[in-house]
Design a protein around this motif. Structure first.
Motif, PDB file in Angstrom:
ATOM      1  N   LEU A 109       7.457   0.652  -7.852  1.00 20.10           N
ATOM      2  CA  LEU A 109       8.030   1.730  -7.041  1.00 20.10           C
ATOM      3  C   LEU A 109       9.541   1.570  -6.920  1.00 20.10           C
ATOM      4  CD1 LEU A 109       5.592   2.225  -4.023  1.00 20.10           C
ATOM      5  CD2 LEU A 109       6.300   3.955  -5.668  1.00 20.10           C
ATOM      6  N   PHE A 110       9.965   0.319  -6.691  1.00 24.15           N
ATOM      7  CA  PHE A 110      11.392   0.072  -6.562  1.00 24.15           C
ATOM      8  C   PHE A 110      12.124   0.420  -7.857  1.00 24.15           C
ATOM      9  CE2 PHE A 110      15.189  -2.578  -7.003  1.00 24.15           C
ATOM     10  CZ  PHE A 110      15.896  -2.135  -5.898  1.00 24.15           C
ATOM     11  N   LYS A 111      11.575   0.063  -9.002  1.00 25.86           N
ATOM     12  CA  LYS A 111      12.211   0.370 -10.291  1.00 25.86           C
ATOM     13  C   LYS A 111      12.337   1.878 -10.490  1.00 25.86           C
ATOM     14  CE  LYS A 111      10.856  -3.869 -12.582  1.00 25.86           C
ATOM     15  NZ  LYS A 111      10.027  -4.484 -13.608  1.00 25.86           N
ATOM     16  N   CYS A 149       5.712   1.018   1.298  1.00 27.01           N
ATOM     17  CA  CYS A 149       5.102  -0.106   0.591  1.00 27.01           C
ATOM     18  C   CYS A 149       5.731  -1.422   1.045  1.00 27.01           C
ATOM     19  CB  CYS A 149       5.265   0.076  -0.915  1.00 27.01           C
ATOM     20  SG  CYS A 149       4.493  -1.240  -1.898  1.00 27.01           S
ATOM     21  N   PHE A 150       7.052  -1.460   1.066  1.00 32.78           N
ATOM     22  CA  PHE A 150       7.748  -2.682   1.458  1.00 32.78           C
ATOM     23  C   PHE A 150       7.426  -3.061   2.896  1.00 32.78           C
ATOM     24  CE2 PHE A 150      11.177  -4.935   3.509  1.00 32.78           C
ATOM     25  CZ  PHE A 150      11.336  -6.028   2.661  1.00 32.78           C
ATOM     26  N   ASN A 151       7.493  -2.103   3.808  1.00 33.38           N
ATOM     27  CA  ASN A 151       7.223  -2.392   5.216  1.00 33.38           C
ATOM     28  C   ASN A 151       5.797  -2.897   5.427  1.00 33.38           C
ATOM     29  OD1 ASN A 151       9.830  -1.733   6.033  1.00 33.38           O
ATOM     30  ND2 ASN A 151       9.306   0.405   6.411  1.00 33.38           N
ATOM     31  N   ARG A 152       4.850  -2.301   4.710  1.00 35.07           N
ATOM     32  CA  ARG A 152       3.456  -2.740   4.802  1.00 35.07           C
ATOM     33  C   ARG A 152       3.321  -4.173   4.285  1.00 35.07           C
ATOM     34  NH1 ARG A 152       1.352   1.623   3.191  1.00 35.07           N
ATOM     35  NH2 ARG A 152       1.618   1.244   0.991  1.00 35.07           N
ATOM     36  N   TRP A 153       3.898  -4.445   3.103  1.00 31.15           N
ATOM     37  CA  TRP A 153       3.845  -5.791   2.528  1.00 31.15           C
ATOM     38  C   TRP A 153       4.520  -6.800   3.455  1.00 31.15           C
ATOM     39  CZ3 TRP A 153       8.213  -8.663   1.132  1.00 31.15           C
ATOM     40  CH2 TRP A 153       7.944  -9.895   0.537  1.00 31.15           C
ATOM     41  N   PHE A 154       5.683  -6.449   3.976  1.00 35.28           N
ATOM     42  CA  PHE A 154       6.438  -7.361   4.830  1.00 35.28           C
ATOM     43  C   PHE A 154       5.637  -7.727   6.082  1.00 35.28           C
ATOM     44  CE2 PHE A 154       9.715  -8.441   7.984  1.00 35.28           C
ATOM     45  CZ  PHE A 154      10.425  -9.399   7.273  1.00 35.28           C
ATOM     46  N   ALA A 155       5.063  -6.725   6.742  1.00 42.14           N
ATOM     47  CA  ALA A 155       4.324  -6.958   7.984  1.00 42.14           C
ATOM     48  C   ALA A 155       2.968  -7.617   7.752  1.00 42.14           C
ATOM     49  CB  ALA A 155       4.131  -5.636   8.727  1.00 42.14           C
ATOM     50  N   ALA A 197       3.516 -14.210  -2.171  1.00 43.38           N
ATOM     51  CA  ALA A 197       3.154 -14.105  -3.593  1.00 43.38           C
ATOM     52  C   ALA A 197       3.072 -12.634  -4.010  1.00 43.38           C
ATOM     53  CB  ALA A 197       1.820 -14.784  -3.839  1.00 43.38           C
ATOM     54  N   GLY A 198       3.401 -12.414  -5.254  1.00 38.91           N
ATOM     55  CA  GLY A 198       3.268 -11.076  -5.810  1.00 38.91           C
ATOM     56  C   GLY A 198       4.415 -10.153  -5.454  1.00 38.91           C
ATOM     57  N   ASP A 199       4.441  -9.033  -6.127  1.00 46.32           N
ATOM     58  CA  ASP A 199       5.463  -8.017  -5.913  1.00 46.32           C
ATOM     59  C   ASP A 199       4.786  -6.650  -5.983  1.00 46.32           C
ATOM     60  OD1 ASP A 199       7.770  -6.574  -5.676  1.00 46.32           O
ATOM     61  OD2 ASP A 199       8.610  -7.168  -7.601  1.00 46.32           O
ATOM     62  N   PRO A 200       4.059  -6.274  -4.917  1.00 47.68           N
ATOM     63  CA  PRO A 200       3.283  -5.038  -4.976  1.00 47.68           C
ATOM     64  C   PRO A 200       4.123  -3.769  -5.033  1.00 47.68           C
ATOM     65  CG  PRO A 200       3.299  -5.882  -2.749  1.00 47.68           C
ATOM     66  CD  PRO A 200       3.963  -6.934  -3.618  1.00 47.68           C
TER      67      PRO A 200
END
Length: 76
Positions: free
Chosen positions: A40-42, A18-24, A33-36
Motif C-alpha cells: 500500500l505504501f509503495k 493499515c499502518f495504524n491497525r498494525w501499530f496498535a 515482524a512483517g510489513d503488512p
C-alpha cells in the motif's frame, strides 16, 4: 489530511488505516515482524511522486527516506 494529489487521497487513507491497525494491534504488543502495509505504501508513494511531477512542485534539496538512506553516512 488529504494527500498532495487528489487522486492519492484514498490511497493515503488506506495506508494510514493499515499502518495504524498494525501499530496498535501488533507493534505496540511486541510483534514487529512483517510489513503488512508495504505494498500500500509503495502504491501511495508512486502516486505522490506522480502528483509532484504533474504539479511541477520543486523538490530540489529535499531529502527523502528510502532504502539507501543512511547507507553512505558514516557513524562517529
Amino acid at each position: 489530511m488529504n494527500s498532495v494529489g487528489e487522486a492519492c487521497t484514498e490511497l493515503k487513507r488506506e495506508y494510514d488505516q493499515c499502518f495504524n491497525r498494525w501499530f496498535a494491534e501488533k507493534f505496540l504488543k511486541g510483534d514487529s515482524a512483517g510489513d503488512p502495509c508495504g505494498q500500500l505504501f509503495k502504491r501511495y508513494q508512486l502516486c505522490v511522486q506522480k502528483a509532484i511531477k504533474e504539479k511541477d512542485i520543486p523538490i530540489e534539496g529535499l531529502e527523502f527516506m528510502g532504502p539507501s538512506k543512511g547507507k553512505n553516512e558514516k557513524s562517529s
